[in-house]
Structure formats: structure tokens, C-alpha cells
Design a protein around this motif. Structure first.
Motif, PDB file in Angstrom:
ATOM      1  N   THR A 125       0.856  -1.361  -0.050  1.00 47.71           N
ATOM      2  CA  THR A 125       0.010  -0.094   0.101  1.00 47.71           C
ATOM      3  C   THR A 125       0.969   1.363  -0.003  1.00 47.71           C
ATOM      4  OG1 THR A 125      -1.666  -1.069   1.272  1.00 47.71           O
ATOM      5  CG2 THR A 125      -1.801   1.349   1.112  1.00 47.71           C
ATOM      6  N   ALA A 181      -4.759   3.092   5.500  1.00 45.10           N
ATOM      7  CA  ALA A 181      -5.175   2.455   4.491  1.00 45.10           C
ATOM      8  C   ALA A 181      -4.527   1.271   4.057  1.00 45.10           C
ATOM      9  CB  ALA A 181      -4.372   3.475   3.349  1.00 45.10           C
ATOM     10  N   LEU A 216      -3.468  10.212   0.170  1.00 49.04           N
ATOM     11  CA  LEU A 216      -3.838   9.458  -1.024  1.00 49.04           C
ATOM     12  C   LEU A 216      -4.941   8.370  -0.541  1.00 49.04           C
ATOM     13  CD1 LEU A 216      -0.313   7.686  -1.825  1.00 49.04           C
ATOM     14  CD2 LEU A 216      -1.546   9.512  -3.048  1.00 49.04           C
ATOM     15  N   ILE A 217      -5.832   8.191  -1.618  1.00 53.02           N
ATOM     16  CA  ILE A 217      -7.133   7.430  -1.334  1.00 53.02           C
ATOM     17  C   ILE A 217      -6.918   6.045  -2.274  1.00 53.02           C
ATOM     18  CG2 ILE A 217      -9.566   7.218  -1.506  1.00 53.02           C
ATOM     19  CD1 ILE A 217      -9.648  10.192  -1.112  1.00 53.02           C
ATOM     20  N   THR A 254      -8.048   4.806   3.201  1.00 48.48           N
ATOM     21  CA  THR A 254      -7.214   6.008   3.528  1.00 48.48           C
ATOM     22  C   THR A 254      -7.022   5.876   5.116  1.00 48.48           C
ATOM     23  OG1 THR A 254      -6.712   8.348   3.164  1.00 48.48           O
ATOM     24  CG2 THR A 254      -9.058   7.801   3.731  1.00 48.48           C
ATOM     25  N   ASP A 255      -5.953   6.526   5.400  1.00 46.12           N
ATOM     26  CA  ASP A 255      -5.816   6.673   7.173  1.00 46.12           C
ATOM     27  C   ASP A 255      -6.809   7.740   7.650  1.00 46.12           C
ATOM     28  OD1 ASP A 255      -3.497   5.452   6.553  1.00 46.12           O
ATOM     29  OD2 ASP A 255      -2.072   6.926   6.899  1.00 46.12           O
ATOM     30  N   THR A 279     -10.983  11.418   7.165  1.00 47.53           N
ATOM     31  CA  THR A 279      -9.789  11.378   7.055  1.00 47.53           C
ATOM     32  C   THR A 279      -8.754  12.116   8.210  1.00 47.53           C
ATOM     33  OG1 THR A 279      -9.387  13.201   5.328  1.00 47.53           O
ATOM     34  CG2 THR A 279     -10.263  11.221   4.587  1.00 47.53           C
ATOM     35  N   GLU A 327       0.610  11.151   2.684  1.00 49.33           N
ATOM     36  CA  GLU A 327      -0.379  11.860   3.165  1.00 49.33           C
ATOM     37  C   GLU A 327      -1.521  12.196   1.919  1.00 49.33           C
ATOM     38  OE1 GLU A 327      -1.484  16.042   5.644  1.00 49.33           O
ATOM     39  OE2 GLU A 327       0.542  15.450   4.969  1.00 49.33           O
ATOM     40  N   VAL A 378      -4.104   3.933  -6.537  1.00 53.53           N
ATOM     41  CA  VAL A 378      -4.561   5.111  -5.810  1.00 53.53           C
ATOM     42  C   VAL A 378      -5.765   5.656  -6.639  1.00 53.53           C
ATOM     43  CG1 VAL A 378      -3.927   7.777  -5.723  1.00 53.53           C
ATOM     44  CG2 VAL A 378      -2.285   5.953  -5.326  1.00 53.53           C
ATOM     45  N   ASN A 426      -6.704  11.689  -4.556  1.00 56.54           N
ATOM     46  CA  ASN A 426      -5.465  12.298  -3.695  1.00 56.54           C
ATOM     47  C   ASN A 426      -5.982  13.479  -3.121  1.00 56.54           C
ATOM     48  OD1 ASN A 426      -3.235  13.648  -2.929  1.00 56.54           O
ATOM     49  ND2 ASN A 426      -1.996  12.741  -4.504  1.00 56.54           N
ATOM     50  N   GLU A 427      -6.190  13.715  -2.026  1.00 54.34           N
ATOM     51  CA  GLU A 427      -6.672  15.106  -1.317  1.00 54.34           C
ATOM     52  C   GLU A 427      -5.906  16.254  -1.948  1.00 54.34           C
ATOM     53  OE1 GLU A 427      -8.055  15.111   2.709  1.00 54.34           O
ATOM     54  OE2 GLU A 427      -7.757  12.942   2.680  1.00 54.34           O
TER      55      GLU A 427
END
Length: 232
Positions: free
Chosen positions: A60, A179, A66-67, A113-114, A148, A64, A216, A219-220
């Protein structure tokens, strides 16, 4: 070697009873001296069941914002849609990425995601073909809402399919997750919808194959329109 290791992978514990049942049935057919074609068919079904419940390790990306795809399968659709009402996220449309899993895909689902699990909701429903757009609203589903690490909301929904009859989810409300962590499984063909955070667009294209825990899909940190692709 890669093709061998992609098949000879661990089986998820949820599959043990199914593989065991097929093995017992095969053994009984041998004891009963059943016709050869029945024994072969039972062996094939046993092998397929083990293959269906495979649970490979995944690498994975850790960065920071990433989705990551929560499911293996083909990106069925990308577009704007209102999140499931049961999650109480409001009526504003979000970018929705729908990933369709056929019976040959890995069906273990992973956290995208985290962040933290905020809310979950199970909704009974129909068992339409998961490839149909209306399956998002009419089929049996289990929806999860996450916050998130940046404080934004993201939702993902396990949707039962034409032959799927069991959605499993072991995520816990209020728990911190990473994630790529496993959170659930859907038995025998299904779909997962991801409602990206507000203002985040898709980084995958319709028809593209996604890999759970690796691909991926958003992406924020990036502000661009949904990506488009073409077959070449």
C-alpha cells in the motif's frame, strides 16, 4: 513465478468452511465410487472456492492524502452522486468511483485511507446485477463513513451482487484505521462504491482495473478534473 505466486496465496479464514465442505463432498464421492466426471467437477469446485477466498498481501502506498482502492476489479463508473442517506452526509453530490468485482477477483476489501471510522449502516435490499447503476440504491449494502486525517469525510459502500448473498464487515466505529487494512469481504460477485471527499476527483478511469490496497483512486492534495482514458 509471478503467475504461480498470484494463485498460491493464503486463504482468508472465512473460506475455510467452504473449502472444507467441498473437500468432504469430494472425498465422499470417491468413497461412493461416483462417476469420474462428478469427482473431477467436485475437485474443480474445491479449487475454485480456494481461489475465490484467496487473501494476498498488498503493498500500500503511504503518503498523506492518498485514497486507495478498497476492492479488486474493474472501475465500472466515475461520476457525481449523492452519498447513501443512511450515512447522513447531506444532499451534496460527491465524486463516486464504482468498482465491480467478478467471481474471479479477490473479494477481501481494504480501508481506502488513514483516518477514523465514524459511522456504519446496513441496508437490506435486492440482489440485482452489481454492474447496474441502480444497484447502488436498490441492492443490499453496508455503508461506512470515515474521517480522513485531514478532517474530511469519505464514504465507501459494500454492495451485494447478483450471486452475492453475504456482506461481511468487521470495522469498528470509533477505531483508527490505516489505508490497506482489511475491513470486510463480500461473497461471490459484488461491487464497492467510494464517495471521495468533497472537492477530490477521481485518479482512475472507467474500464481501468483497480487493485485493493494498491491502486490510487484519489488524492486530497491534487485539484484536477476526473481523469479520462482510452483503450489502446
Amino acid at each position: 513465478m509471478d503467475s504461480i505466486t498470484s494463485v498460491l496465496v493464503p486463504i482468508h479464514r472465512e473460506g475455510y468452511k467452504f473449502v472444507g465442505a467441498f473437500l468432504v463432498a469430494t472425498f465422499l464421492l470417491v468413497l461412493m465410487e461416483a462417476p469420474y466426471f462428478l469427482i473431477v467437477a467436485a475437485l474443480i469446485l474445491t479449487a475454485w472456492c480456494a481461489y475465490f477466498f484467496r487473501d494476498p498481501e498488498r503493498v500500500t502506498p503511504v503518503k498523506e492524502g492518498l485514497i486507495i482502492s478498497p476492492a479488486d476489479g474493474v472501475v465500472q463508473s466515475v461520476g457525481s452522486a449523492v452519498p447513501p442517506a443512511e450515512l447522513e452526509m447531506g444532499d451534496a453530490p460527491r465524486t463516486r468511483v464504482s468498482i465491480f468485482m467478478n467471481v474471479f477477483d479477490v473479494h477481501v476489501n481494504r480501508i481506502p485511507t488513514d483516518g477514523k471510522i465514524i459511522r456504519q449502516a446496513y441496508t437490506p435490499g435486492k440482489y440485482l446485477n452489481a454492474a447496474l447503476d441502480k444497484a447502488s440504491e436498490e441492492n443490499e449494502r453496508h455503508a461506512l463513513l470515515m474521517e480522513t486525517e485531514s478532517g474530511k469525510e469519505i464514504a465507501f459502500v459494500q454492495i451485494a451482487g447478483l450471486v452475492a448473498r453475504r456482506i461481511l464487515c468487521w470495522a469498528v466505529d470509533g477505531s483508527d484505521v490505516k489505508a490497506g487494512e482489511r475491513f470486510g469481504l463480500i461473497r461471490f460477485g459484488s461491487r464497492v462504491d467510494v464517495y471521495l471527499p468533497e472537492g477530490v476527483h477521481s485518479q482512475v478511469c472507467v474500464g481501468q482495473r483497480a487493485v485493493a490496497g494498491e491502486t490510487v483512486i484519489g488524492n486530497e492534495k491534487i485539484r484536477e478534473k476526473d481523469r479520462e482514458g482510452e483503450i489502446r
